[in-house]
Enzyme design. Sequence first.
Site, short mmCIF file in Angstrom:
data_model
loop_
_atom_site.label_atom_id
_atom_site.label_comp_id
_atom_site.label_asym_id
_atom_site.label_seq_id
_atom_site.Cartn_x
_atom_site.Cartn_y
_atom_site.Cartn_z
N ASP A 1 0.86 -1.20 0.00
CA ASP A 1 0.00 0.00 0.00
C ASP A 1 0.89 1.25 0.00
O ASP A 1 1.82 1.35 0.81
CB ASP A 1 -0.86 -0.05 1.28
CG ASP A 1 -1.96 0.98 1.30
OD1 ASP A 1 -2.43 1.38 0.22
OD2 ASP A 1 -2.38 1.37 2.42
N HIS A 2 0.61 2.18 -0.89
CA HIS A 2 1.33 3.48 -0.95
C HIS A 2 2.85 3.31 -0.91
O HIS A 2 3.53 3.84 -0.03
CB HIS A 2 0.89 4.39 0.20
CG HIS A 2 -0.53 4.84 0.07
ND1 HIS A 2 -0.93 5.80 -0.83
CD2 HIS A 2 -1.66 4.44 0.71
CE1 HIS A 2 -2.24 5.98 -0.75
NE2 HIS A 2 -2.71 5.15 0.17
N ARG B 1 -5.19 -11.39 26.19
CA ARG B 1 -5.87 -12.23 25.20
C ARG B 1 -7.39 -12.05 25.26
O ARG B 1 -8.07 -12.31 24.27
CB ARG B 1 -5.50 -13.70 25.43
CG ARG B 1 -4.04 -13.99 25.08
CD ARG B 1 -3.62 -15.34 25.54
NE ARG B 1 -3.74 -15.48 26.98
CZ ARG B 1 -3.10 -16.41 27.69
NH1 ARG B 1 -2.33 -17.28 27.10
NH2 ARG B 1 -3.26 -16.47 29.00
P1 13P Z 1 -9.16 4.97 5.20
O1 13P Z 1 -8.30 5.92 5.97
O2 13P Z 1 -10.43 5.64 4.76
O3 13P Z 1 -9.43 3.72 5.91
O4 13P Z 1 -8.37 4.60 3.84
C1 13P Z 1 -7.38 3.60 3.83
C2 13P Z 1 -6.57 3.62 2.58
O5 13P Z 1 -6.87 4.27 1.60
C3 13P Z 1 -5.35 2.78 2.58
O6 13P Z 1 -4.62 2.93 1.39
O1 G3H Z 2 -3.39 4.74 3.68
C1 G3H Z 2 -2.75 4.37 4.65
C2 G3H Z 2 -3.24 3.29 5.54
O2 G3H Z 2 -4.23 3.76 6.40
C3 G3H Z 2 -2.08 2.65 6.27
O3 G3H Z 2 -1.63 3.48 7.28
O4 G3H Z 2 0.76 3.90 6.73
O5 G3H Z 2 -0.10 4.20 9.06
O6 G3H Z 2 0.15 1.91 8.08
P1 G3H Z 2 -0.11 3.36 7.82
ZN ZN Z 3 -4.68 4.90 0.59
#
Ligand code: 13P
Ligand code: G3H
Ligand code: ZN
Length: 321
Positions: free
Chosen positions: A81-82, A281
């Site tokens: 992600d990103h 837990r």
């Molecule tokens: P939210 O912050 O709306 O959950 O979006 C998550 C997201 O886009 C992760 O890439």
């Molecule tokens: O878009 C980002 C997600 O919410 C993940 O967040 O980079 O803090 O793990 P993070």
């Molecule tokens: Zn995102």
Amino acid sequence: MIVPTADLVKVGYGRFAVGAYNINNMEQALGLFRGGRQAQAPLIIQISKGARKYAGVKMLEAILRAAEEMYPEVIFAVHLDHGDEATCYDCIDSGFYSSVMIDASHEPFEKNVEITRRVVERAHAKGVSVEAELGMLGGVEEDVRVDEKHALLTDPDQAAEFVQRTGCDLLAVAIGTSHGAYKFKGRQTLHLARLAEIQQRLPGFPLVMHGASSVPREEVERINAAGGGLDPSARGVDENEFARAVPRGVTKVNIDTDARLVWYRVHREHLRDHPEVFDFRKPGELYIQAYADLIAHKSTRLGCAGRLPEVRAALGKDGPR
Ligand code: 13P
Ligand code: G3H
Ligand code: ZN
């Protein structure tokens, strides 16, 4: 079973979207897979740079490999992600990821094309799909002038040119959402007309909606009643909008904030109500089930609940496992 992201999202194009959820630890993995099984829904499991730093790259991979063995019927993709360019290469070379997101959306258009193209070449050589982003998520305020407001949204002509020049497999589009718990003010909502224009220029091409958490009011209220300090005006995406976004080409819907809210609600309430307990837990078990329920609920709203047989058949995974 881990499957390629591009293949997975194409199965339901125009009919259902697949939820993409971030993972940081073992409890989230158990909740995700239990939820996927409960709903008979495919999943996209996202690993952020922050998660890689927090849990460790090896630990996250080991957790997901273990979950795959524990839940062999669940079909999922593993996605960065990103990512920046270096992290994308690391994930591509690892052989573990189904897909990476190269997020160069903050760069000027030409530079975004150049970086994304490089990542696509390296990824495709290894059978890894690539999500790219065009436009700027967030900050779309009601009081911003129309011209400025639309400047932040993905431009449909640019989107078509971007996909053609980069060869990316999925495109994250800016249609009014933003990350986190404070997305909208007043009566704002998604820019569905803009989404439809993008789809017209890119028929059949998988689009991605980031910032798709709904930030349920009840969760915010419960967290605050248990000692939290969230702004009560926090607002997210109306889940009814998913059914309008999906026919317009949204195939992957990113949700993280809602998962964080569940964690805080369960743990804050448990600590408040059971001050004598020091077995972590106990709230952990509650959280895993609450998270599984959230995944099942989201899957229903995204239309992907009950789709595992169809997905398995479409991806040719009907044979012996
Ligand atoms: P939210 O912050 O709306 O959950 O979006 C998550 C997201 O886009 C992760 O890439
Ligand atoms: O878009 C980002 C997600 O919410 C993940 O967040 O980079 O803090 O793990 P993070
Ligand atoms: Zn995102």
